[in-house]
Design a protein around this motif. Structure first.
Motif, PDB file in Angstrom:
ATOM      1  N   SER A   1      24.641 -80.534  -0.576  1.00 60.83           N
ATOM      2  CA  SER A   1      24.604 -81.415  -1.747  1.00 60.83           C
ATOM      3  C   SER A   1      23.824 -80.702  -2.850  1.00 60.83           C
ATOM      4  O   SER A   1      23.270 -79.630  -2.638  1.00 60.83           O
ATOM      5  N   ASP A   2      23.780 -81.334  -4.026  1.00 58.02           N
ATOM      6  CA  ASP A   2      23.117 -80.688  -5.158  1.00 58.02           C
ATOM      7  C   ASP A   2      21.632 -80.458  -4.899  1.00 58.02           C
ATOM      8  O   ASP A   2      21.024 -79.570  -5.492  1.00 58.02           O
ATOM      9  N   ALA A   3      21.043 -81.268  -4.002  1.00 56.15           N
ATOM     10  CA  ALA A   3      19.624 -81.085  -3.694  1.00 56.15           C
ATOM     11  C   ALA A   3      19.379 -79.785  -2.926  1.00 56.15           C
ATOM     12  O   ALA A   3      18.248 -79.351  -2.774  1.00 56.15           O
TER      13      ALA A   3
ATOM     14  N   ASN B   1      20.502 -72.503 -19.014  1.00 53.85           N
ATOM     15  CA  ASN B   1      20.328 -72.003 -20.374  1.00 53.85           C
ATOM     16  C   ASN B   1      20.162 -70.494 -20.443  1.00 53.85           C
ATOM     17  O   ASN B   1      19.356 -69.981 -21.220  1.00 53.85           O
TER      18      ASN B   1
ATOM     19  N   VAL C   1      17.026 -68.471 -22.017  1.00 56.54           N
ATOM     20  CA  VAL C   1      16.425 -67.641 -20.971  1.00 56.54           C
ATOM     21  C   VAL C   1      17.195 -66.315 -20.980  1.00 56.54           C
ATOM     22  O   VAL C   1      18.378 -66.275 -20.644  1.00 56.54           O
TER      23      VAL C   1
ATOM     24  N   LYS D   1      13.857 -64.212 -12.259  1.00 54.93           N
ATOM     25  CA  LYS D   1      13.791 -65.485 -11.536  1.00 54.93           C
ATOM     26  C   LYS D   1      14.807 -65.520 -10.397  1.00 54.93           C
ATOM     27  O   LYS D   1      14.506 -65.981  -9.287  1.00 54.93           O
TER      28      LYS D   1
ATOM     29  N   VAL E   1      15.539 -78.376  -3.301  1.00 50.99           N
ATOM     30  CA  VAL E   1      14.245 -78.962  -3.637  1.00 50.99           C
ATOM     31  C   VAL E   1      13.149 -78.499  -2.685  1.00 50.99           C
ATOM     32  O   VAL E   1      11.966 -78.571  -3.016  1.00 50.99           O
TER      33      VAL E   1
ATOM     34  N   LYS F   1      10.505 -74.349  -4.336  1.00 52.88           N
ATOM     35  CA  LYS F   1      10.135 -74.471  -5.748  1.00 52.88           C
ATOM     36  C   LYS F   1      10.261 -73.121  -6.445  1.00 52.88           C
ATOM     37  O   LYS F   1       9.980 -72.081  -5.866  1.00 52.88           O
ATOM     38  N   ASP F   2      10.651 -73.168  -7.701  1.00 49.60           N
ATOM     39  CA  ASP F   2      10.674 -71.956  -8.506  1.00 49.60           C
ATOM     40  C   ASP F   2       9.256 -71.691  -9.012  1.00 49.60           C
ATOM     41  O   ASP F   2       8.836 -72.216 -10.031  1.00 49.60           O
ATOM     42  N   ASP F   3       8.509 -70.897  -8.260  1.00 46.86           N
ATOM     43  CA  ASP F   3       7.143 -70.600  -8.694  1.00 46.86           C
ATOM     44  C   ASP F   3       7.043 -69.202  -9.305  1.00 46.86           C
ATOM     45  O   ASP F   3       5.968 -68.613  -9.371  1.00 46.86           O
TER      46      ASP F   3
ATOM     47  N   ASP G   1       7.142 -68.457 -12.285  1.00 46.22           N
ATOM     48  CA  ASP G   1       6.312 -68.458 -13.492  1.00 46.22           C
ATOM     49  C   ASP G   1       4.890 -68.045 -13.181  1.00 46.22           C
ATOM     50  O   ASP G   1       4.197 -67.486 -14.019  1.00 46.22           O
ATOM     51  N   ARG G   2       4.446 -68.334 -11.958  1.00 49.17           N
ATOM     52  CA  ARG G   2       3.091 -67.955 -11.587  1.00 49.17           C
ATOM     53  C   ARG G   2       2.934 -66.433 -11.680  1.00 49.17           C
ATOM     54  O   ARG G   2       1.901 -65.918 -12.059  1.00 49.17           O
TER      55      ARG G   2
ATOM     56  N   GLY H   1      -0.625 -69.220 -13.162  1.00 45.45           N
ATOM     57  CA  GLY H   1      -0.540 -70.660 -12.931  1.00 45.45           C
ATOM     58  C   GLY H   1      -1.871 -71.357 -13.088  1.00 45.45           C
ATOM     59  O   GLY H   1      -2.863 -70.734 -13.479  1.00 45.45           O
ATOM     60  N   PRO H   2      -1.918 -72.657 -12.799  1.00 45.74           N
ATOM     61  CA  PRO H   2      -3.151 -73.418 -12.924  1.00 45.74           C
ATOM     62  C   PRO H   2      -4.166 -73.019 -11.862  1.00 45.74           C
ATOM     63  O   PRO H   2      -3.788 -72.571 -10.806  1.00 45.74           O
TER      64      PRO H   2
ATOM     65  N   THR I   1      13.511 -73.048 -23.763  1.00 43.34           N
ATOM     66  CA  THR I   1      12.639 -72.227 -22.914  1.00 43.34           C
ATOM     67  C   THR I   1      11.269 -72.866 -22.741  1.00 43.34           C
ATOM     68  O   THR I   1      10.299 -72.201 -22.379  1.00 43.34           O
TER      69      THR I   1
ATOM     70  N   ASP J   1      12.256 -76.377 -13.097  1.00 36.70           N
ATOM     71  CA  ASP J   1      11.420 -77.326 -12.368  1.00 36.70           C
ATOM     72  C   ASP J   1      10.197 -76.637 -11.768  1.00 36.70           C
ATOM     73  O   ASP J   1       9.736 -76.998 -10.700  1.00 36.70           O
ATOM     74  N   SER J   2       9.651 -75.665 -12.449  1.00 36.20           N
ATOM     75  CA  SER J   2       8.523 -74.949 -11.862  1.00 36.20           C
ATOM     76  C   SER J   2       7.221 -75.731 -12.045  1.00 36.20           C
ATOM     77  O   SER J   2       6.968 -76.298 -13.109  1.00 36.20           O
ATOM     78  N   PRO J   3       6.378 -75.795 -11.022  1.00 37.96           N
ATOM     79  CA  PRO J   3       5.116 -76.532 -11.125  1.00 37.96           C
ATOM     80  C   PRO J   3       4.203 -75.977 -12.217  1.00 37.96           C
ATOM     81  O   PRO J   3       3.543 -76.746 -12.920  1.00 37.96           O
ATOM     82  N   GLU J   4       4.182 -74.652 -12.373  1.00 36.72           N
ATOM     83  CA  GLU J   4       3.307 -74.054 -13.381  1.00 36.72           C
ATOM     84  C   GLU J   4       3.708 -74.493 -14.785  1.00 36.72           C
ATOM     85  O   GLU J   4       2.885 -74.867 -15.606  1.00 36.72           O
TER      86      GLU J   4
ATOM     87  N   HIS K   1       2.949 -78.167 -15.304  1.00 39.69           N
ATOM     88  CA  HIS K   1       1.516 -78.363 -15.549  1.00 39.69           C
ATOM     89  C   HIS K   1       1.150 -77.977 -16.977  1.00 39.69           C
ATOM     90  O   HIS K   1       0.409 -78.688 -17.662  1.00 39.69           O
TER      91      HIS K   1
ATOM     92  N   LYS L   1      19.604 -89.202  -1.672  1.00 40.34           N
ATOM     93  CA  LYS L   1      19.349 -87.996  -0.890  1.00 40.34           C
ATOM     94  C   LYS L   1      19.795 -86.753  -1.657  1.00 40.34           C
ATOM     95  O   LYS L   1      19.134 -85.720  -1.625  1.00 40.34           O
ATOM     96  N   SER L   2      20.921 -86.890  -2.384  1.00 40.69           N
ATOM     97  CA  SER L   2      21.396 -85.737  -3.165  1.00 40.69           C
ATOM     98  C   SER L   2      20.429 -85.423  -4.310  1.00 40.69           C
ATOM     99  O   SER L   2      20.410 -84.309  -4.814  1.00 40.69           O
ATOM    100  N   PHE L   3      19.640 -86.415  -4.716  1.00 36.33           N
ATOM    101  CA  PHE L   3      18.578 -86.168  -5.695  1.00 36.33           C
ATOM    102  C   PHE L   3      17.291 -85.673  -5.024  1.00 36.33           C
ATOM    103  O   PHE L   3      16.284 -85.435  -5.695  1.00 36.33           O
ATOM    104  N   GLY L   4      17.313 -85.588  -3.704  1.00 38.39           N
ATOM    105  CA  GLY L   4      16.121 -85.132  -2.993  1.00 38.39           C
ATOM    106  C   GLY L   4      15.040 -86.194  -2.875  1.00 38.39           C
ATOM    107  O   GLY L   4      13.855 -85.878  -2.815  1.00 38.39           O
TER     108      GLY L   4
END
Lengths: 253, 460
Positions: free
Chosen positions: A200-202, A209, A215, A223, A239, A242-244, A246-247, A252-253, B166, B196-199, B202, B255-258
């Motif tokens: 599924s999409d999840a 972009n 991007v 990435k 899900v 995670k795409d981290d 960027d850290r 990061g924080p 961006t 959807d990156s946490p950094e 934040h 569920k498909s949305f997680g």
């Protein structure tokens, strides 16, 4: 009426702010409403975007460009036979037409397959797929990469069927996103680890972009490589991953 | 089995979900799912049968199996029999008449809401005209609070949506500045992040919080990341006002949305624990839209409007500040043109309000749909007249990140003027203090207030 329009100092301020974003900021007003010039500018952009939606992908040209990179290229069609059917029947855009025979001779044991589809903006794929693949390939040296598959009228999930047909562990679908007024050429990259019947999409990771003014190719390739390596290492996508990246890039924080 | 006779012809509908689907005014998503009436006469026959259906039917026959779907279990298990007793003797058609009657008040309808199921609300909307949907919704009042008060009579709030392709902080700040000057942002200042990156999330949350604090804006901010991202950031101490999530009307679509209900509950509790609201504690922001369940292949043969109403059962469990149906975003395979988008927007607004939700609508369309600004203008005016809690404010109506057309700051301003709506009261007072309101009490910035330039690091 002139009292409602931004005065001269603000004009130059908005001009400088518009360099920071393509958003339609600081538009001239007449009362609460748009002045005539921005009204017609919007209408023109919409007309152009509508025209772009109905443009077709030049598969031969793209095949040649990808061929110049030294990768094998296969052409297939989805079950959506024309643009109107593609727009109204997403189920058909997720299915291959009788293309299994095209893919079967190339089946093997691959780490990833790149699937390139026109989606909702042939312009995006036509412009950005080859440059992105040029940048990503050196970043994933050692990966066994299947022939690149170009799909006419394909949706994201058609990559699942293609990955299974070719025996690839991961599907990377590069696809034209719905055209916006300011960005008729945005490309998305969707990555799915071991796609199956119940994907599924999840279960997908996405970088959207992708275009020089969004991007850029180098950022997107960075990435993409990061996510692909994380996917292979952890054996998951979506899900749960995670795409981290960027850290690594901005701290990061 | 349900049936209706038209002239010499008897129409039969195998079960409740078939009856609901066949009675639904035409839309492309139901055609895609193979659920639509085959003729116009069959559709109206289904509407006759639906109008005669006792409301109690909806408590005895579910459209998605109870055993396999937690949204159905939520709907049935949380049904308030006492609230329902006022209308339990009525049919669907009878409930429509009851709602339209002069005796119905906002207080009475608020008390009734827990007694109604989403399927009942959907059924009424299927036999109603647009005008009915507007009149019935306008009788409902759903007021929510965090740092201001949203949904009061005579008010129209605006979500300031300053997206950037961006997530560039200065580009986003420039759009926020434009929106604030034009009176947008009382519903929320809410960014859809490009990734959807946490950094990144934040960093955006911190920037929004800094702007809000520096200018003492009585509003709330939100970065519309996945709930799991926001939940992690709450634990790490990020300044989260509202937790956002897209939701749908079946367990499989969610569920498909997680997500599932347990995750939303966890997020709700975590967000409440931050106690960041000053006038209230509605801390959730949900988005929905017809067609999402079909898009996820999780529709169980139920029409998309009924499933959309079921998403509101999920939403109301968590006392949200804002619920936004993003009505034209999904594309022409679900809502083909301006006519279908208009009807869906008014259906969603009505069903949500009747079920007790603070409904806003993203009046929008994509470039592959048969719609344009004229369609958006019409729906926006109808919703404003029907008392919608909030709408979107996007610079020039063009979202440069998501690639679709929504409503602009100017659009919201024009509606406030045309239909005499004011911003949320706390926010209205703030606009006055900033000198952005003219002597006729209209929002009319003459020039950039000098202190606003502090929003523009390195730009001005």
């Amino acid at each position: 009426m002139s009292g409602d329009l931004p005065d001269a100092p603000d004009d130059s301020l908005w001009a400088s702010l518009r360099r920071l974003t393509a958003a339609r900021i600081g538009l001239q007003r007449s009362g609460a409403s748009l002045a005539t010039a921005p009204l017609l500018a919007f209408r023109l952009a919409h007309a152009q975007a509508r025209d772009a939606v109905h443009a077709e992908l030049d598969m031969a040209k793209l095949t040649n460009e990808l061929g110049d990179l030294g990768v094998a290229v296969l052409n297939v069609d989805s079950a959506a036979t024309d643009k109107q059917t593609y727009l109204m029947r997403p189920d058909l855009g997720r299915q291959l037409s009788s293309s299994e025979s095209t893919l079967a001779p190339h089946a093997g044991d691959y780490d990833a397959v790149f699937v390139v589809s026109d989606g909702l903006s042939a312009l995006a794929t036509q412009s950005h797929a080859a440059p992105l693949i040029t940048q990503i390939l050196p970043a994933i040296k050692g990966w066994r990469i299947a022939p690149v598959v170009i799909v006419r009228h394909g949706r994201v999930a058609i990559g699942d069927a293609i990955a299974r047909a070719l025996g690839a562990a991961c599907a990377v679908v590069l696809i034209g996103e719905r055209p916006g007024l300011s960005a008729p050429d945005s490309m998305g990259a969707y990555m799915t680890w071991q796609p199956g019947e119940h994907t599924s999409d999840a279960d997908r990771n996405c970088i959207s972009n992708i275009r020089p003014a969004g991007v850029g190719y180098a950022d997107a390739a960075f990435k993409l490589a990061h996510l692909l390596n994380a996917m292979r290492k952890r054996g998951v996508s979506g899900v749960a991953l995670k795409d981290d990246s960027d850290r690594l890039q901005i701290g990061g924080p | 089995m349900y049936a209706a006779t038209v002239g010499a012809r008897r129409y039969v509908f195998a079960d409740l979900k078939t009856l609901m689907a066949k009675a639904t005014p035409a839309r492309s998503g139901d055609a895609l799912a193979g659920l639509v009436a085959e003729t116009g006469e069959e559709r109206v026959a289904a509407q006759f049968a639906l109008a005669d259906l006792p409301l109690s039917t909806f408590l005895n026959e579910v459209v998605v199996p109870y055993e396999s779907d937690e949204v159905t279990r939520l709907i049935i298990d949380s049904h308030d029999v006492r609230a329902f007793s006022a209308v339990s003797h009525l049919t669907v058609g009878g409930l429509r008449d009851y709602l339209l009657a002069d005796e119905r008040t906002a207080e009475g309808l608020a008390a009734l809401a827990p007694g109604l199921t989403p399927e009942m609300a959907a059924a009424i909307s299927k036999i109603s005209r647009l005008q009915d949907l507007m009149v019935m919704a306008a009788k409902c009042s759903v007021v929510t609070k965090f740092r201001n008060t949203i949904g009061l009579p005579g008010r129209l709030a605006v979500r300031l949506q300053p997206n950037h392709p961006t997530d560039d902080a200065r580009g986003i700040a420039a759009s926020i500045l434009d929106g604030l000057l034009l009176g947008a942002g009382d519903a929320v200042i809410g960014i859809n992040p490009a990734t959807d990156s946490p950094e990144r999330t934040h960093a955006l949350l911190s920037m929004l919080d800094e702007i809000r604090s520096k200018f003492e804006i009585p509003t709330q901010s939100c970065v519309l990341a996945h709930v799991t991202t926001t939940l992690d950031l709450i634990r790490q101490g990020s300044p989260v006002d509202l937790t956002f999530q897209s939701i749908a009307g079946t367990q499989a679509a969610n569920k498909s949305f997680g997500i599932d209900l347990a995750l939303l509950k966890e997020a709700h509790h975590a967000t409440l624990s931050l106690k960041r609201g000053s006038v209230g504690d509605n801390v959730m922001y949900f988005e929905t839209g017809q067609g999402s369940a079909l898009s996820a292949n999780a529709h169980h043969g139920v029409d998309q409007q009924t499933l959309e109403a079921r998403a509101y059962a999920v939403a109301r469990q968590f006392r949200p500040l804002l619920v936004n149906t993003v009505v034209g975003f999904i594309g022409p395979e679900y809502l083909y043109d301006g006519k279908q988008i208009t009807r869906a927007g008014l259906e969603d607004h009505f069903c949500g309000k009747l079920l007790g939700l603070p409904m806003g609508v993203d009046v929008c369309y994509t470039n592959h749909a048969e719609a344009d600004q004229d369609d958006a203008d019409a729906l926006l005016a109808l919703l404003t007249a029907a008392g919608v809690n909030f709408v979107m404010g996007v610079p020039g109506a063009d979202d440069v990140m998501l690639g679709y057309q929504s409503t602009s700051f100017h659009d919201a301003l024009a509606m406030r003027d045309l239909l005499h709506k004011k911003p949320a009261p706390e926010f209205e007072a703030w606009l006055q203090r900033q000198g952005l309101v003219d002597t006729s009490n209209r929002i009319r910035p003459q020039t950039m207030p000098s202190h606003f330039r502090a929003l523009l690091p390195g730009a001005a």
